[in-house]
Design an enzyme around this catalytic site. Structure first.
Site, PDB file in Angstrom:
ATOM      1  N   ASN A   1       1.487   3.411  -2.774  1.00  0.00           N
ATOM      2  CA  ASN A   1       2.140   3.860  -3.999  1.00  0.00           C
ATOM      3  C   ASN A   1       1.647   5.491  -4.280  1.00  0.00           C
ATOM      4  O   ASN A   1       2.317   6.214  -4.768  1.00  0.00           O
ATOM      5  CB  ASN A   1       1.727   3.021  -5.236  1.00  0.00           C
ATOM      6  CG  ASN A   1       2.520   1.665  -4.954  1.00  0.00           C
ATOM      7  OD1 ASN A   1       3.183   1.405  -4.240  1.00  0.00           O
ATOM      8  ND2 ASN A   1       2.107   0.680  -5.836  1.00  0.00           N
ATOM      9  N   GLY A   2       0.291   5.468  -4.475  1.00  0.00           N
ATOM     10  CA  GLY A   2      -0.431   6.897  -4.697  1.00  0.00           C
ATOM     11  C   GLY A   2       0.392   7.957  -3.701  1.00  0.00           C
ATOM     12  O   GLY A   2       0.675   9.055  -4.244  1.00  0.00           O
TER      13      GLY A   2
ATOM     14  N   ASN B   1     -10.287  -2.980  -7.024  1.00  0.00           N
ATOM     15  CA  ASN B   1      -9.511  -2.068  -7.806  1.00  0.00           C
ATOM     16  C   ASN B   1      -9.883  -1.815  -9.308  1.00  0.00           C
ATOM     17  O   ASN B   1      -9.416  -0.780  -9.753  1.00  0.00           O
ATOM     18  CB  ASN B   1      -7.974  -2.574  -7.861  1.00  0.00           C
ATOM     19  CG  ASN B   1      -7.381  -2.612  -6.582  1.00  0.00           C
ATOM     20  OD1 ASN B   1      -6.073  -3.365  -6.347  1.00  0.00           O
ATOM     21  ND2 ASN B   1      -7.521  -1.714  -5.686  1.00  0.00           N
TER      22      ASN B   1
ATOM     23  N   ARG C   1       0.142   9.502  -9.570  1.00  0.00           N
ATOM     24  CA  ARG C   1      -0.026   8.344  -9.068  1.00  0.00           C
ATOM     25  C   ARG C   1       0.718   7.188  -9.751  1.00  0.00           C
ATOM     26  O   ARG C   1       1.300   6.268  -9.078  1.00  0.00           O
ATOM     27  CB  ARG C   1      -1.628   8.010  -8.823  1.00  0.00           C
ATOM     28  CG  ARG C   1      -2.212   8.647  -7.896  1.00  0.00           C
ATOM     29  CD  ARG C   1      -3.890   8.485  -8.010  1.00  0.00           C
ATOM     30  NE  ARG C   1      -3.785   6.660  -7.472  1.00  0.00           N
ATOM     31  CZ  ARG C   1      -3.966   6.496  -6.386  1.00  0.00           C
ATOM     32  NH1 ARG C   1      -3.697   7.362  -5.240  1.00  0.00           N
ATOM     33  NH2 ARG C   1      -3.918   5.081  -5.783  1.00  0.00           N
TER      34      ARG C   1
ATOM     35  N   ASP D   1       0.887  -0.990   0.085  1.00  0.00           N
ATOM     36  CA  ASP D   1       0.138   0.134   0.137  1.00  0.00           C
ATOM     37  C   ASP D   1       0.824   1.086  -0.070  1.00  0.00           C
ATOM     38  O   ASP D   1       1.991   1.406   0.366  1.00  0.00           O
ATOM     39  CB  ASP D   1      -0.831   0.028   1.448  1.00  0.00           C
ATOM     40  CG  ASP D   1      -2.183   0.923   1.089  1.00  0.00           C
ATOM     41  OD1 ASP D   1      -2.412   1.634   0.186  1.00  0.00           O
ATOM     42  OD2 ASP D   1      -2.753   1.158   2.041  1.00  0.00           O
TER      43      ASP D   1
ATOM     44  N   GLU E   1       0.575 -13.822  11.704  1.00  0.00           N
ATOM     45  CA  GLU E   1       1.063 -12.429  12.684  1.00  0.00           C
ATOM     46  C   GLU E   1       1.035 -11.341  11.826  1.00  0.00           C
ATOM     47  O   GLU E   1       1.569 -11.394  10.665  1.00  0.00           O
ATOM     48  CB  GLU E   1       2.438 -12.736  13.254  1.00  0.00           C
ATOM     49  CG  GLU E   1       2.549 -13.933  14.211  1.00  0.00           C
ATOM     50  CD  GLU E   1       1.949 -13.563  15.474  1.00  0.00           C
ATOM     51  OE1 GLU E   1       1.600 -12.456  15.930  1.00  0.00           O
ATOM     52  OE2 GLU E   1       1.310 -14.660  16.045  1.00  0.00           O
TER      53      GLU E   1
HETATM   54  C1  FPP Z   1      -1.816   0.150  -3.357  1.00  0.00           C
HETATM   55  O1  FPP Z   1      -1.272   1.810  -3.474  1.00  0.00           O
HETATM   56  C2  FPP Z   1      -1.250  -0.359  -4.457  1.00  0.00           C
HETATM   57  C3  FPP Z   1      -1.760  -1.162  -5.607  1.00  0.00           C
HETATM   58  C4  FPP Z   1      -3.331  -1.125  -5.572  1.00  0.00           C
HETATM   59  C5  FPP Z   1      -1.051  -1.801  -6.677  1.00  0.00           C
HETATM   60  C6  FPP Z   1      -0.050  -2.446  -6.125  1.00  0.00           C
HETATM   61  C7  FPP Z   1       0.925  -2.769  -7.321  1.00  0.00           C
HETATM   62  C8  FPP Z   1       2.368  -2.773  -7.507  1.00  0.00           C
HETATM   63  C9  FPP Z   1       3.192  -2.266  -6.072  1.00  0.00           C
HETATM   64  C10 FPP Z   1       2.912  -3.224  -8.420  1.00  0.00           C
HETATM   65  C11 FPP Z   1       2.924  -4.465  -8.643  1.00  0.00           C
HETATM   66  C12 FPP Z   1       3.764  -5.110  -9.587  1.00  0.00           C
HETATM   67  C13 FPP Z   1       3.402  -6.382 -10.286  1.00  0.00           C
HETATM   68  C14 FPP Z   1       4.661  -6.707 -10.825  1.00  0.00           C
HETATM   69  C15 FPP Z   1       2.390  -6.734 -10.792  1.00  0.00           C
HETATM   70  P1  FPP Z   1      -2.350   2.785  -3.426  1.00  0.00           P
HETATM   71  O2  FPP Z   1      -2.344   2.924  -4.935  1.00  0.00           O
HETATM   72  O3  FPP Z   1      -3.572   2.384  -3.170  1.00  0.00           O
HETATM   73  O4  FPP Z   1      -1.560   3.955  -2.567  1.00  0.00           O
HETATM   74  P2  FPP Z   1      -2.554   5.055  -1.842  1.00  0.00           P
HETATM   75  O5  FPP Z   1      -3.332   4.391  -0.723  1.00  0.00           O
HETATM   76  O6  FPP Z   1      -1.273   5.848  -1.237  1.00  0.00           O
HETATM   77  O7  FPP Z   1      -3.146   5.846  -2.845  1.00  0.00           O
END
Ligand code: FPP
Length: 258
Positions: free
Chosen positions: A35-36, A81, A46, A33, A223
């Protein structure tokens, strides 16, 4: 013993600590979690966070494999998603294509086998092809299993399992009174992982403390470690810190202290 830099959760103090190499969690599951938020903090779109998050997957897969983890399950895309803006969904669907397109030789070198769980039939064809190729190209690897949850949802998984058991009841091959935990376990998307299907350790990054429909059945005795770090900043050290926290816990599985 593996030495690493531990960050105390309460004080934030960083000090050298040691991991017990005989108590590495066999199955680690991660809700990746933040990334955004990572991107927003840098005034980036994002998707830049997702791209960096993909690079983190490469780092963490290798680190986990070297530490002796047997299964690493990563929540890459949930059945919920799809509600995100189309451009972001399209980007997330392209990530496995980029990831496997560049990283499969490295996975093979590290003896890592790719596996996917989720409703993959609903993914775009290019994503399905990339996934299928990665599974085929790593099928002879005997080390860590890198298990991607793609278009995965815990409740949907359980509902699908119930449908299958219902069909067996209807066909007369299963009596309702005989349905036990093993029957359900056998119908889940983790069934082929055998003894390793339940995560020992579940990590969620980015400060949120919820499951978001991830492996609802399988985490019954896992855990949980929640970390403040956003996924793109997660690395070998933060992985070791999470494992260290895991090693301070006493798992009782409903019984008494060992
Ligand atoms: C959540 O962060 C992340 C995701 C929904 C996508 C996760 C995917 C990856 C890390 C890349 C995956 C890689 C491969 C190879 C398939 P968010 O966007 O919800 O973050 P935020 O809560 O800060 O907005």
């Amino acid at each position: 013993m593996f030495s690493f830099l531990n960050k105390d959760q309460q004080t934030g103090e960083v000090a050298e600590a040691q991991l017990d190499e005989d108590n590495i969690p066999a199955h680690i599951a991660i809700i990746m979690d933040g990334n955004g938020r990572w991107a927003q903090q840098r005034h980036l779109p994002r998707v830049a966070g997702h791209k960096q998050g993909m690079n983190t997957v490469k780092t963490v897969a290798k680190a986990a494999s070297q530490l002796g983890v047997k299964v690493l399950t990563l929540y890459a895309f949930s059945t919920e998603n799809w509600k995100r803006p189309t451009a972001e969904v399209n980007y997330l669907m392209k990530l496995p294509v980029d990831f496997f397109g560049t990283f499969v030789p490295d996975l093979v070198k590290n003896n890592i086998r790719v596996r996917v769980m989720g409703y993959t039939e609903a993914l775009p064809q290019a994503t399905r092809t990339a996934v299928a190729n990665a599974i085929a190209d790593t099928k002879d690897c005997t080390g860590m299993v890198l298990n991607f949850a793609l278009n995965y949802g815990g409740r949907a998984e359980i509902a699908t399992a119930m449908q299958t058991l219902g069909q067996q009841v209807q066909a007369g091959t299963l009596k309702p009174a005989d349905i036990d935990e093993d029957h359900i376990t056998q119908q889940l998307m983790t069934a082929s992982l055998g003894d390793l299907q339940d995560p020992d350790l579940l990590i969620r990054t980015s400060g949120e403390e919820r499951l978001s429909n991830f492996m609802l059945w399988q985490v019954a005795y896992s855990e949980f470690v929640f970390m403040q770090v956003h996924w793109p900043d997660f690395d070998q050290t933060t992985l070791e810190q999470a494992i260290y926290q895991y090693q301070q816990r006493h798992r009782r599985f409903g019984g008494l202290t060992k």
